[in-house]
Design a protein around this motif. Structure first.
Motif, PDB file in Angstrom:
ATOM      1  N   ASP A 150      -5.947   4.983  -3.832  1.00 23.23           N
ATOM      2  CA  ASP A 150      -5.301   6.314  -4.126  1.00 23.23           C
ATOM      3  C   ASP A 150      -6.324   7.376  -4.458  1.00 23.23           C
ATOM      4  OD1 ASP A 150      -3.174   7.713  -4.457  1.00 23.23           O
ATOM      5  OD2 ASP A 150      -2.539   6.817  -6.381  1.00 23.23           O
ATOM      6  N   ALA A 151      -7.180   7.653  -5.248  1.00 26.52           N
ATOM      7  CA  ALA A 151      -7.920   8.339  -5.590  1.00 26.52           C
ATOM      8  C   ALA A 151      -9.136   8.324  -4.340  1.00 26.52           C
ATOM      9  CB  ALA A 151      -8.850   7.783  -6.731  1.00 26.52           C
ATOM     10  N   VAL A 152      -9.197   7.497  -3.583  1.00 26.60           N
ATOM     11  CA  VAL A 152      -9.833   7.537  -2.445  1.00 26.60           C
ATOM     12  C   VAL A 152      -9.334   8.954  -1.480  1.00 26.60           C
ATOM     13  CG1 VAL A 152     -11.050   6.768  -0.182  1.00 26.60           C
ATOM     14  CG2 VAL A 152     -11.322   5.681  -2.980  1.00 26.60           C
TER      15      VAL A 152
ATOM     16  N   PHE B 197       0.579  -0.883  -0.263  1.00 25.83           N
ATOM     17  CA  PHE B 197      -0.296  -0.118   0.124  1.00 25.83           C
ATOM     18  C   PHE B 197       0.523   1.377   0.325  1.00 25.83           C
ATOM     19  CE2 PHE B 197      -2.646  -3.729   1.598  1.00 25.83           C
ATOM     20  CZ  PHE B 197      -3.487  -3.143   1.008  1.00 25.83           C
ATOM     21  N   THR B 198       1.745   1.356  -1.246  1.00 28.46           N
ATOM     22  CA  THR B 198       2.583   2.749  -0.814  1.00 28.46           C
ATOM     23  C   THR B 198       1.869   3.216  -2.417  1.00 28.46           C
ATOM     24  OG1 THR B 198       4.164   1.292  -2.187  1.00 28.46           O
ATOM     25  CG2 THR B 198       4.549   1.823  -0.544  1.00 28.46           C
ATOM     26  N   PHE B 199       1.703   5.099  -2.707  1.00 31.44           N
ATOM     27  CA  PHE B 199       1.182   5.645  -3.658  1.00 31.44           C
ATOM     28  C   PHE B 199       2.006   6.913  -4.004  1.00 31.44           C
ATOM     29  CE2 PHE B 199      -2.383   4.640  -0.660  1.00 31.44           C
ATOM     30  CZ  PHE B 199      -3.012   3.255  -0.960  1.00 31.44           C
ATOM     31  N   ALA B 200       1.709   7.840  -4.728  1.00 34.18           N
ATOM     32  CA  ALA B 200       2.024   8.723  -4.943  1.00 34.18           C
ATOM     33  C   ALA B 200       3.971   8.624  -5.041  1.00 34.18           C
ATOM     34  CB  ALA B 200       1.888   9.424  -4.116  1.00 34.18           C
ATOM     35  N   GLY B 201       4.418   7.766  -6.181  1.00 32.83           N
ATOM     36  CA  GLY B 201       5.982   6.801  -6.169  1.00 32.83           C
ATOM     37  C   GLY B 201       6.186   6.551  -5.146  1.00 32.83           C
ATOM     38  N   THR B 202       5.727   6.737  -4.121  1.00 38.94           N
ATOM     39  CA  THR B 202       6.483   6.065  -2.631  1.00 38.94           C
ATOM     40  C   THR B 202       6.991   3.968  -3.421  1.00 38.94           C
ATOM     41  OG1 THR B 202       5.380   5.453  -1.857  1.00 38.94           O
ATOM     42  CG2 THR B 202       6.186   7.573  -0.916  1.00 38.94           C
ATOM     43  N   GLN B 203       7.885   3.998  -2.384  1.00 36.37           N
ATOM     44  CA  GLN B 203       8.795   2.761  -2.640  1.00 36.37           C
ATOM     45  C   GLN B 203       8.787   2.327  -1.534  1.00 36.37           C
ATOM     46  OE1 GLN B 203       9.599   1.099  -5.622  1.00 36.37           O
ATOM     47  NE2 GLN B 203       8.529   1.986  -6.633  1.00 36.37           N
ATOM     48  N   HIS B 204       7.825   0.884  -1.152  1.00 31.63           N
ATOM     49  CA  HIS B 204       8.300   0.181  -0.172  1.00 31.63           C
ATOM     50  C   HIS B 204       9.484  -0.518   0.392  1.00 31.63           C
ATOM     51  CE1 HIS B 204       7.596  -2.279   3.397  1.00 31.63           C
ATOM     52  NE2 HIS B 204       8.107  -3.397   2.509  1.00 31.63           N
ATOM     53  N   VAL B 205      10.478  -0.518   1.117  1.00 33.43           N
ATOM     54  CA  VAL B 205      11.524  -1.244   1.373  1.00 33.43           C
ATOM     55  C   VAL B 205      11.757  -1.870   2.618  1.00 33.43           C
ATOM     56  CG1 VAL B 205      12.733   1.337   2.790  1.00 33.43           C
ATOM     57  CG2 VAL B 205      13.436  -0.637   2.080  1.00 33.43           C
ATOM     58  N   SER B 206      12.063  -3.099   2.279  1.00 36.25           N
ATOM     59  CA  SER B 206      12.656  -3.690   3.808  1.00 36.25           C
ATOM     60  C   SER B 206      14.047  -4.465   3.616  1.00 36.25           C
ATOM     61  CB  SER B 206      11.858  -5.702   3.125  1.00 36.25           C
ATOM     62  OG  SER B 206      10.825  -5.757   2.321  1.00 36.25           O
ATOM     63  N   PRO B 207      13.951  -3.900   5.852  1.00 37.77           N
ATOM     64  CA  PRO B 207      14.982  -3.680   6.039  1.00 37.77           C
ATOM     65  C   PRO B 207      16.438  -4.954   5.816  1.00 37.77           C
ATOM     66  CG  PRO B 207      13.977  -3.346   7.652  1.00 37.77           C
ATOM     67  CD  PRO B 207      13.049  -3.308   6.375  1.00 37.77           C
ATOM     68  N   GLY B 208      15.336  -6.029   5.593  1.00 33.49           N
ATOM     69  CA  GLY B 208      15.626  -7.048   5.693  1.00 33.49           C
ATOM     70  C   GLY B 208      16.783  -7.490   4.461  1.00 33.49           C
ATOM     71  N   VAL B 209      16.526  -6.590   3.343  1.00 34.19           N
ATOM     72  CA  VAL B 209      16.956  -7.137   2.392  1.00 34.19           C
ATOM     73  C   VAL B 209      18.671  -6.073   2.238  1.00 34.19           C
ATOM     74  CG1 VAL B 209      16.771  -4.884   0.979  1.00 34.19           C
ATOM     75  CG2 VAL B 209      16.751  -6.628  -0.253  1.00 34.19           C
TER      76      VAL B 209
ATOM     77  N   CYS C  41      -3.701  -7.223  -5.042  1.00 37.09           N
ATOM     78  CA  CYS C  41      -3.467  -6.450  -4.427  1.00 37.09           C
ATOM     79  C   CYS C  41      -3.425  -4.694  -5.157  1.00 37.09           C
ATOM     80  CB  CYS C  41      -2.754  -6.088  -3.437  1.00 37.09           C
ATOM     81  SG  CYS C  41      -2.245  -4.878  -2.152  1.00 37.09           S
ATOM     82  N   ARG C  42      -2.325  -4.731  -5.949  1.00 39.41           N
ATOM     83  CA  ARG C  42      -1.785  -3.664  -6.948  1.00 39.41           C
ATOM     84  C   ARG C  42      -3.620  -3.736  -7.968  1.00 39.41           C
ATOM     85  NH1 ARG C  42       3.109  -5.616  -7.302  1.00 39.41           N
ATOM     86  NH2 ARG C  42       4.369  -4.833  -5.467  1.00 39.41           N
ATOM     87  N   GLY C  43      -4.579  -4.339  -7.712  1.00 39.98           N
ATOM     88  CA  GLY C  43      -5.836  -4.046  -8.755  1.00 39.98           C
ATOM     89  C   GLY C  43      -6.242  -3.104  -8.346  1.00 39.98           C
ATOM     90  N   TYR C  44      -6.282  -2.862  -6.655  1.00 36.94           N
ATOM     91  CA  TYR C  44      -6.759  -2.141  -5.976  1.00 36.94           C
ATOM     92  C   TYR C  44      -6.076  -0.826  -5.850  1.00 36.94           C
ATOM     93  CZ  TYR C  44      -9.627  -6.262  -5.131  1.00 36.94           C
ATOM     94  OH  TYR C  44     -11.302  -7.279  -5.197  1.00 36.94           O
ATOM     95  N   ILE C  45      -5.457  -0.455  -5.652  1.00 39.38           N
ATOM     96  CA  ILE C  45      -4.324   0.453  -5.197  1.00 39.38           C
ATOM     97  C   ILE C  45      -4.645   2.043  -5.945  1.00 39.38           C
ATOM     98  CG2 ILE C  45      -2.298   1.810  -5.383  1.00 39.38           C
ATOM     99  CD1 ILE C  45      -2.543  -0.699  -2.726  1.00 39.38           C
ATOM    100  N   ASP C  46      -5.014   2.053  -7.696  1.00 40.99           N
ATOM    101  CA  ASP C  46      -5.034   3.011  -7.605  1.00 40.99           C
ATOM    102  C   ASP C  46      -6.534   3.382  -7.330  1.00 40.99           C
ATOM    103  OD1 ASP C  46      -3.112   3.165  -9.159  1.00 40.99           O
ATOM    104  OD2 ASP C  46      -4.393   2.375 -11.368  1.00 40.99           O
ATOM    105  N   GLY C  47      -7.457   2.718  -7.314  1.00 41.30           N
ATOM    106  CA  GLY C  47      -8.474   3.135  -6.431  1.00 41.30           C
ATOM    107  C   GLY C  47      -8.746   3.325  -6.000  1.00 41.30           C
TER     108      GLY C  47
END
Ligand code: PLP
Length: 397
Positions: free
Chosen positions: A300-302, A212-224, A292-298
């Motif tokens: 994000d609009a909300v 669940f990230t929007f506006a171009g932000t990226q999720h990062v896992s510190p485990g990487v 999940c990504r199929g719902y993200i744009d919707g």
């Protein structure tokens, strides 16, 4: 008034745990039929069809109903190893790490505190904290050290470092964040992780909202991050991304020395995660993140609509930019307590949100708005009521 049982007070341990705000809000909602709830931290969609396909043939033989391994079934472990490698960049090193499935990531967190903390040990959490983390720490007779965030709810490295003592065992980060909706910067997460390595402290990274990230932000896992395996614990959940909240499946990647203790804790309280739920999770992983990504744009609009609506209430209501999860945390200019505001919103305006007090925000009035649990038109109606209600309460009408 202290609660009693059989003429005695409850255990000091449980008496010390904060009164949970969610049941109080639920009772208020129940007493006011027709209330739109912008309270619940769940998604509005259900699990993918692959989850149902995966359980269709389950249960025909008695042995399928027996207890299974505490750490989770092999089918799910195999699927999770691929998921963690492909999506998070976490390649589990069996010499150093374990993969452990639990009945939801809240349970993973509770196990961890029991396994890593002695009574009186300290766990650093950020303000605002996720209430169940703070409650779990208190239940384990450890101590939650609450570190302030910056104005936009970002990490304050100086404050985190200053809070470390001899008794600090863990630093907890949640990104994307509940309740603030903030997504932490990669550099800040790296700095926390390095700090933990240098000081011999676990970095517990709660990634329940990873998609669940929007506006171009990226999720990062510190485990990487390089050299992170020995001190990093990554928590994940099927509750949000795959709409499997009450199926109770979560998992963690943890340093191997914790394994025996984790098994003891899991065996004692759960024995094993429900197999049917684990199979549903295997099915969900077949659907993959695209589901999940199929719902993200919707969503994000909300989110954008909610942020715009709340802007009308500035400067009495300030909402820092929130590019993750599905929460907004509004700061209100009022002498009222956050619970008093929530009560009025429900009773007088039929819209529910969560008081900031539950997240440890007591000095300044805050409310958390969850915008993921309802279809867009219901959120819109809820926001109209919220803006109108806050306008009255903040005396701007
Ligand atoms: C940050 C965070 N972690 C964990 C959870 C709970 O996840 P699970 O359902 O996997 O226990 C939540 C639920 O709201 C959450 O907000």
């Amino acid at each position: 008034m202290s609660e009693q049982t059989l003429g005695r007070p409850l255990s000091a341990r449980m008496a010390a745990v904060q009164t949970h705000v969610m049941p109080d809000v639920a009772a208020l909602i129940e007493a006011r039929p027709g209330t739109i709830s912008l309270g619940q931290g769940v998604v509005h969609y259900g699990p993918p069809p692959q989850s149902f396909d995966a359980i269709r043939d389950f249960g025909g033989t008695p042995s399928e109903h027996h207890y299974r391994g505490a750490a989770g079934i092999a089918e799910l472990h195999d699927a999770l190893r691929s998921k963690l490698a492909d999506e998070n960049g976490i390649f589990i090193d069996d010499e150093q790490q374990v993969l452990f499935v639990t009945a939801g990531s809240n349970m993973a967190f509770y196990h961890l505190v029991l396994c890593a903390c002695d009574p009186g040990d300290e766990v650093i959490v950020m303000s605002p904290f996720y209430f169940n983390h703070e409650m779990a720490i208190t239940m384990a007779n450890a101590h939650a050290v609450v570190v302030p965030s910056d104005e936009k709810y970002g990490l304050r490295l100086d404050a985190i470092e200053a809070a470390i003592t001899e008794r600090t065992r863990m630093i907890v980060t949640i990104s994307p964040n509940n309740p603030a909706g903030v997504v932490y910067e990669v550099d800040a997460m790296r700095a926390v992780n390095e700090l933990c390595r240098n000081r011999g402290i676990y970095h517990v990274s709660d990634e329940a909202y990873e998609y669940f990230t929007f506006a171009g932000t990226q999720h990062v896992s510190p485990g990487v991050l390089a050299d992170s395996a020995a001190h990093t614990i990554s928590l994940f959940s099927f509750s949000k991304s795959y709409g499997l909240a009450n199926w109770r499946v979560g998992y963690m990647v943890a340093p191997k020395p914790l394994m025996r203790a984790l098994q003891k804790s899991q065996d004692t309280v759960l024995i094993c995660p429900p197999v049917i739920s684990q199979l549903a999770a295997v099915g969900a992983l077949q659907a993959g993140p695209e589901y999940c990504r199929g719902y993200i744009d919707g969503i994000d609009a909300v989110r954008t609509m909610c942020l715009q609506r709340l802007q009308q209430l500035a400067p009495q209501c300030i909402v820092p930019q929130a590019n993750g999860a599905f929460y907004l945390l509004a700061r209100l200019d009022t002498p009222l307590s956050s619970m008093a505001v929530v009560e009025r919103l429900i009773r007088e305006h039929k819209v529910a949100v969560i008081p900031g007090s539950g997240f440890g925000l007591r000095d300044v009035c805050h409310i958390r708005i969850a915008y993921g649990a309802l279809e867009a038109n219901s959120v819109e109606e809820g926001m109209a009521r919220l803006v109108q209600g806050l306008g009255t309460i903040l005396q701007m009408a």
